[in-house]
Design a protein around this motif. Structure first.
Motif, PDB file in Angstrom:
ATOM      1  N   VAL A 135       0.835  -1.206   0.000  1.00  0.00           N
ATOM      2  CA  VAL A 135       0.000   0.000   0.000  1.00  0.00           C
ATOM      3  C   VAL A 135       0.871   1.257   0.000  1.00  0.00           C
ATOM      4  CG1 VAL A 135      -1.648   1.356   1.353  1.00  0.00           C
ATOM      5  CG2 VAL A 135      -1.971  -1.121   1.090  1.00  0.00           C
ATOM      6  N   VAL A 136       1.924   1.254   0.822  1.00  0.00           N
ATOM      7  CA  VAL A 136       2.832   2.410   0.886  1.00  0.00           C
ATOM      8  C   VAL A 136       3.492   2.652  -0.458  1.00  0.00           C
ATOM      9  CG1 VAL A 136       4.964   3.282   1.896  1.00  0.00           C
ATOM     10  CG2 VAL A 136       3.238   2.215   3.355  1.00  0.00           C
ATOM     11  N   ILE A 137       3.929   1.561  -1.111  1.00  0.00           N
ATOM     12  CA  ILE A 137       4.585   1.693  -2.420  1.00  0.00           C
ATOM     13  C   ILE A 137       3.622   2.260  -3.452  1.00  0.00           C
ATOM     14  CG2 ILE A 137       5.621   0.409  -4.332  1.00  0.00           C
ATOM     15  CD1 ILE A 137       6.802  -1.504  -2.245  1.00  0.00           C
ATOM     16  N   VAL A 138       2.386   1.772  -3.443  1.00  0.00           N
ATOM     17  CA  VAL A 138       1.381   2.265  -4.403  1.00  0.00           C
ATOM     18  C   VAL A 138       1.118   3.753  -4.188  1.00  0.00           C
ATOM     19  CG1 VAL A 138      -1.050   2.108  -5.071  1.00  0.00           C
ATOM     20  CG2 VAL A 138       0.292   0.023  -4.732  1.00  0.00           C
ATOM     21  N   ILE A 139       0.990   4.143  -2.916  1.00  0.00           N
ATOM     22  CA  ILE A 139       0.746   5.566  -2.609  1.00  0.00           C
ATOM     23  C   ILE A 139       1.929   6.423  -3.078  1.00  0.00           C
ATOM     24  CG2 ILE A 139       0.480   7.237  -0.744  1.00  0.00           C
ATOM     25  CD1 ILE A 139      -1.063   5.101   0.804  1.00  0.00           C
ATOM     26  N   ALA A 140       3.165   5.959  -2.827  1.00  0.00           N
ATOM     27  CA  ALA A 140       4.353   6.704  -3.241  1.00  0.00           C
ATOM     28  C   ALA A 140       4.415   6.850  -4.757  1.00  0.00           C
ATOM     29  CB  ALA A 140       5.601   6.010  -2.727  1.00  0.00           C
ATOM     30  N   LEU A 141       4.121   5.742  -5.474  1.00  0.00           N
ATOM     31  CA  LEU A 141       4.133   5.809  -6.939  1.00  0.00           C
ATOM     32  C   LEU A 141       3.067   6.764  -7.448  1.00  0.00           C
ATOM     33  CD1 LEU A 141       4.684   2.018  -7.818  1.00  0.00           C
ATOM     34  CD2 LEU A 141       6.324   3.900  -8.032  1.00  0.00           C
ATOM     35  N   GLY A 142       1.908   6.748  -6.786  1.00  0.00           N
ATOM     36  CA  GLY A 142       0.853   7.677  -7.185  1.00  0.00           C
ATOM     37  C   GLY A 142       1.262   9.127  -6.986  1.00  0.00           C
ATOM     38  N   ALA A 143       1.924   9.391  -5.848  1.00  0.00           N
ATOM     39  CA  ALA A 143       2.383  10.770  -5.572  1.00  0.00           C
ATOM     40  C   ALA A 143       3.414  11.216  -6.605  1.00  0.00           C
ATOM     41  CB  ALA A 143       2.968  10.844  -4.167  1.00  0.00           C
ATOM     42  N   ALA A 188       3.735  10.091  -9.677  1.00  0.00           N
ATOM     43  CA  ALA A 188       3.050  10.296 -10.959  1.00  0.00           C
ATOM     44  C   ALA A 188       2.321  11.636 -10.985  1.00  0.00           C
ATOM     45  CB  ALA A 188       2.065   9.154 -11.201  1.00  0.00           C
ATOM     46  N   TYR A 189       1.732  12.003  -9.843  1.00  0.00           N
ATOM     47  CA  TYR A 189       1.017  13.291  -9.770  1.00  0.00           C
ATOM     48  C   TYR A 189       1.982  14.459  -9.944  1.00  0.00           C
ATOM     49  CZ  TYR A 189      -1.422  17.277  -7.774  1.00  0.00           C
ATOM     50  OH  TYR A 189      -1.948  18.522  -7.583  1.00  0.00           O
ATOM     51  N   VAL A 190       3.135  14.387  -9.265  1.00  0.00           N
ATOM     52  CA  VAL A 190       4.125  15.470  -9.360  1.00  0.00           C
ATOM     53  C   VAL A 190       4.644  15.605 -10.782  1.00  0.00           C
ATOM     54  CG1 VAL A 190       6.420  16.214  -8.616  1.00  0.00           C
ATOM     55  CG2 VAL A 190       4.794  15.319  -6.941  1.00  0.00           C
ATOM     56  N   LEU A 191       4.950  14.470 -11.419  1.00  0.00           N
ATOM     57  CA  LEU A 191       5.446  14.512 -12.794  1.00  0.00           C
ATOM     58  C   LEU A 191       4.408  15.082 -13.740  1.00  0.00           C
ATOM     59  CD1 LEU A 191       7.328  11.074 -12.988  1.00  0.00           C
ATOM     60  CD2 LEU A 191       8.326  13.353 -12.803  1.00  0.00           C
ATOM     61  N   SER A 192       3.173  14.694 -13.542  1.00  0.00           N
ATOM     62  CA  SER A 192       2.098  15.216 -14.388  1.00  0.00           C
ATOM     63  C   SER A 192       1.924  16.708 -14.208  1.00  0.00           C
ATOM     64  CB  SER A 192       0.790  14.476 -14.065  1.00  0.00           C
ATOM     65  OG  SER A 192      -0.293  15.030 -14.798  1.00  0.00           O
ATOM     66  N   ASN A 193       2.002  17.135 -12.957  1.00  0.00           N
ATOM     67  CA  ASN A 193       1.853  18.559 -12.662  1.00  0.00           C
ATOM     68  C   ASN A 193       2.995  19.369 -13.283  1.00  0.00           C
ATOM     69  OD1 ASN A 193       0.459  20.703 -11.372  1.00  0.00           O
ATOM     70  ND2 ASN A 193       2.009  20.732  -9.776  1.00  0.00           N
ATOM     71  N   ASN A 194       4.240  18.850 -13.167  1.00  0.00           N
ATOM     72  CA  ASN A 194       5.382  19.524 -13.765  1.00  0.00           C
ATOM     73  C   ASN A 194       5.260  19.601 -15.284  1.00  0.00           C
ATOM     74  OD1 ASN A 194       6.545  19.930 -11.291  1.00  0.00           O
ATOM     75  ND2 ASN A 194       7.883  18.144 -11.398  1.00  0.00           N
ATOM     76  N   LYS A 195       4.718  18.545 -15.884  1.00  0.00           N
ATOM     77  CA  LYS A 195       4.547  18.523 -17.332  1.00  0.00           C
ATOM     78  C   LYS A 195       3.575  19.603 -17.775  1.00  0.00           C
ATOM     79  CE  LYS A 195       3.257  15.520 -21.196  1.00  0.00           C
ATOM     80  NZ  LYS A 195       2.775  14.198 -21.596  1.00  0.00           N
ATOM     81  N   LYS A 196       2.506  19.768 -17.000  1.00  0.00           N
ATOM     82  CA  LYS A 196       1.531  20.807 -17.335  1.00  0.00           C
ATOM     83  C   LYS A 196       2.156  22.191 -17.245  1.00  0.00           C
ATOM     84  CE  LYS A 196      -2.627  18.264 -15.939  1.00  0.00           C
ATOM     85  NZ  LYS A 196      -3.751  18.223 -14.978  1.00  0.00           N
TER      86      LYS A 196
END
Length: 355
Positions: free
Chosen positions: A9-17, A19-27
């Motif tokens: 669960v911790v790994i999934v949450i970290a990967l999600g975070a 992915a969110y940061v990378l997506s935000n930076n891309k925008k």
């Protein structure tokens, strides 16, 4: 089993975070480069008009006041403090007596040296008389003369030591700290006695950048302000300009400041140096971002208004004035330089102006 599930669960949450940061930076990056390449292959750019502007070289810099002269007075002789003539806060003059060391032992040494010297003089006179009659050799006479000179030097040293029993101030100033009391014993290894500071003249240390230091020279008159005394006027003179920049690429300079009659300025206070320069003739200025790569490249893109394309132009850059750069050669008033989007430009590229 529960531990494994928790780790997953911790790994999934970290990967999600992530992915969110990378997506935000891309925008954000897409927003920053949104002005690039709009239809028909034109490169979106921003521009600025080439025009003459007044050059303002004035600037100010903050720093701290330090005493022009400060001294930690050390003892030269061993002995017991028998008298102290000043207290903290007293103003003293050069040569003024501050304290005295019990000179009984020192005076005894001087008297012994005096007796030794007088005895050496008598011995030398006897040897001189005997030498003339052949009673002693030249070598014996020379030894007597040498003994006299040695005794004289010891006497002079003891006299100096005796004079140092009275501790005197070597500078004009104010007693900032007193480290001794009557009855205290001080040794001859440099016991600290007083701290004396002279605040009649102070130094203001400030840092300036490379474009500012280029306009300064030793001897320049500078206006000084103090936030503690906003209505008082102080003046200073540059006495030192560092020949080398510090770690922050700034140049330390020192300004000697004359205090007022009340010596209102204190060492450690903040001060502001105001650097005023004669009015400069207007010069052609363009934004610093106009240059391809950096100012040192001496290349800019100029907008060809007839064809709406970019033209690479060689220029000669002058002074860097904040966010603007002075142009000495290569541009004329009325032309237009491209200030952003140059990374996508080549000679003759079609452009679209973003307003």
């Amino acid at each position: 089993m529960k531990r494994v599930i928790t780790i997953i669960v911790v790994i999934v949450i970290a990967l999600g975070a992530i992915a969110y940061v990378l997506s935000n930076n891309k925008k954000k990056n897409e927003e920053k480069t949104a002005f690039i390449a709009k239809g028909s292959g034109a490169v979106a750019v921003r521009v600025a008009s080439v025009e003459k502007k007044a050059v303002d070289l004035d600037f100010s810099a903050n720093g701290n006041f330090i005493p022009k002269q400060e001294l930690n007075l050390l003892n030269e002789n061993a002995g017991r403090i028998s008298a102290i003539y000043v207290k903290e806060g007293d103003r003293v003059s050069r040569g003024q007596s501050l304290a005295r060391i019990d000179a009984e032992i020192i005076n005894t040494d001087r008297q012994t040296a005096e007796a030794t010297y007088q005895n050496a003089l008598r011995d030398e006179a006897r040897y001189q008389s005997s030498y003339q009659t052949g009673g002693v050799t030249q070598q014996q006479l020379d030894q007597a003369k040498l003994a006299t000179r040695s005794a004289k030097l010891r006497l002079q040293a003891s006299q100096k030591t005796l004079s140092n029993a009275v501790i005197k101030s070597p500078i004009n100033g104010i007693v900032n700290k007193k480290y001794i009391e009557i009855g205290a014993f001080v040794n001859a290894q440099g016991t600290q006695l007083f701290e004396i500071v002279d605040v009649s003249r102070l130094k203001l240390k400030v840092n300036v950048n490379e474009s500012q230091v280029a306009n300064l020279k030793i001897g320049d008159k500078i206006d000084i302000k103090s936030s503690v005394f906003p209505t008082d006027k102080f003046s200073g003179q540059i006495t030192f300009i560092a020949p080398k920049a510090d770690g922050t690429l700034n140049f330390p300079i020192e300004i000697e400041v004359a205090n007022n009659a009340k010596n209102a300025l204190k060492a450690g206070m903040y001060g502001t140096a105001v650097f005023n320069f004669p009015q400069q003739a207007p010069s052609i200025l363009i934004p610093r971002t106009s240059f391809v790569g950096s100012v040192s490249s001496n290349e800019v893109f100029v907008l060809d208004k007839a064809s709406n394309t970019s033209k690479l132009r060689k220029v000669v850059a002058g002074r860097i004035l904040g966010e603007n750069v002075e142009i000495l050669e290569g541009l004329n008033e009325g032309e237009t330089v491209i200030t952003s989007g140059q990374i996508n430009l080549t000679e003759g590229s079609p452009v679209s102006i973003v307003k």
